[in-house]
Write an enzyme that holds these catalytic residues in place. Sequence first.
Site, PDB file in Angstrom:
ATOM      1  N   GLU A 318       0.956  -0.723   0.498  1.00 22.75           N
ATOM      2  CA  GLU A 318       0.344  -0.094   0.652  1.00 22.75           C
ATOM      3  C   GLU A 318       0.922   1.505   0.579  1.00 22.75           C
ATOM      4  O   GLU A 318       0.706   2.129  -0.751  1.00 22.75           O
ATOM      5  CB  GLU A 318      -0.690  -0.038   1.280  1.00 22.75           C
ATOM      6  CG  GLU A 318      -1.757   1.689   1.228  1.00 22.75           C
ATOM      7  CD  GLU A 318      -2.383   0.720   3.106  1.00 22.75           C
ATOM      8  OE1 GLU A 318      -2.967   2.085   3.411  1.00 22.75           O
ATOM      9  OE2 GLU A 318      -2.367   0.752   3.399  1.00 22.75           O
ATOM     10  N   HIS A 319       1.766   1.347   0.686  1.00 20.02           N
ATOM     11  CA  HIS A 319       2.537   2.446   1.425  1.00 20.02           C
ATOM     12  C   HIS A 319       3.957   2.019   1.127  1.00 20.02           C
ATOM     13  O   HIS A 319       4.338   1.428   1.679  1.00 20.02           O
ATOM     14  CB  HIS A 319       2.681   3.153   2.382  1.00 20.02           C
ATOM     15  CG  HIS A 319       1.283   3.686   3.077  1.00 20.02           C
ATOM     16  ND1 HIS A 319       0.510   2.616   3.628  1.00 20.02           N
ATOM     17  CD2 HIS A 319       0.281   4.689   2.603  1.00 20.02           C
ATOM     18  CE1 HIS A 319      -0.866   3.469   3.742  1.00 20.02           C
ATOM     19  NE2 HIS A 319      -0.852   4.410   3.241  1.00 20.02           N
TER      20      HIS A 319
END
Length: 436
Positions: A318-319
């Site tokens: 995600e990040h």
Amino acid sequence: MPRHLKSPVPAAQVTAARADVAERVRVILDDVREHGDDAVRRYSERFDDWSPASFRLSPDETRRIVSQVPGTVLDDIRFVQRQVRTFAQAQRDALGDVEIETLPGVHLGHRHVPVSGAGAYVPGGRYPLTASAHMTIVTAKVAGVPRVAACTPPIRGEVPAATVAAMHLAGADEIYLLGGVQAVAALAVGTGTIGRVPMLAGPGNAYVAEAKRQLFGEVGIDLFAGPTEILVIADEHADPFVVAVDLLSQAEHGPDSPAVLVTTSEELGREAERHIERLLPTMPTRDFAAPAWRDHGEIVVADTLDEAFRIADSYASEHVEVLTENPRQALEKMRDYGALFLGEGTCVSYGDKVIGTNHVLPTRGAARYTGGLWVGKYLKTVTYQEVTDTASSALLGEVCGRAARVELFEGHARSGDVRAAKYGEGALPWNEEGAA
């Protein structure tokens, strides 16, 4: 070859937990479909000890709640929403309508049309994720969505005033103090008091994410946004203390939040791990961060930076925070991630809270095929066609007749035949009356 300094729990253990979540969610969704408001109220009482006369806040209630929020908090909410709105508006401005003429009088086009309504889920529970109101509601309103119904849970029986203020200032048309699967279900299928919406947006815990997965198709969803993930790519130039702090910043989201370090420096990896072990016992959120790091934390050592980028892509995290000497290399080297955070001057927490890009991002590998929530998620790109030149219509009719019969679609062919005959010199041998 990459090697692990720290490994997560076996994947089979995680899979078994997800199966249990899926079954629990299925039961709640079926109950809400069948019993509507009664089921929603039962689950709200059970999980949140919350059963007001109405889950929806009236305008007067909303104004009263917002008036209780400190001025500094309101100013900060407005500041952040300006950042989100500015970036979302730039995205919307980049999406132009299209119309071209492919043949004389043959006009083809597309328009970007906002969905008629959206349900915005703003997580709460232990942590009131006020920023999710900016990401889901502001972005929808920039897209032009006329109705945004927003839900957020109470916190231990109390109204999350700052979150309500953020929802209100973002432009929510309806605000419900309602959380969990029951909130998502009510928005998706509708109840006696909550009107259904055509799409759902917003992050949530494993149960909310699973509810969106099971509802997909019946309604649209922004993406599969489950427990928060962070992956840090670091070389020998990175500060191991910063690496440790940033990994823990996301681990505190919940006990199932993966935090992964991929580094070209074994020394940095070991030093970052020492910092984590030292910092964890003093964190106020250690009851979430500690099991997240214990069960889902990883440290992987790569031989080269190119290998580190490939490893990071394999996670499709995600990040992805890039703490290297030249962080912009990641823009060219990587493709599978929700969002990149380049260099020590930025961090995932900026994206979560203040910088203006959207923090609703793909998890569990979904970054392999989708990006995060943005203004375009609330838009339907729809096409239109118009033929105003009779000669072009006759030509298309002739080709359509032949192409359709190759596929044995006689009805399609005849639609083309009719126009070829009416506007050109085609015949209708299949029409017994002989009239074009």
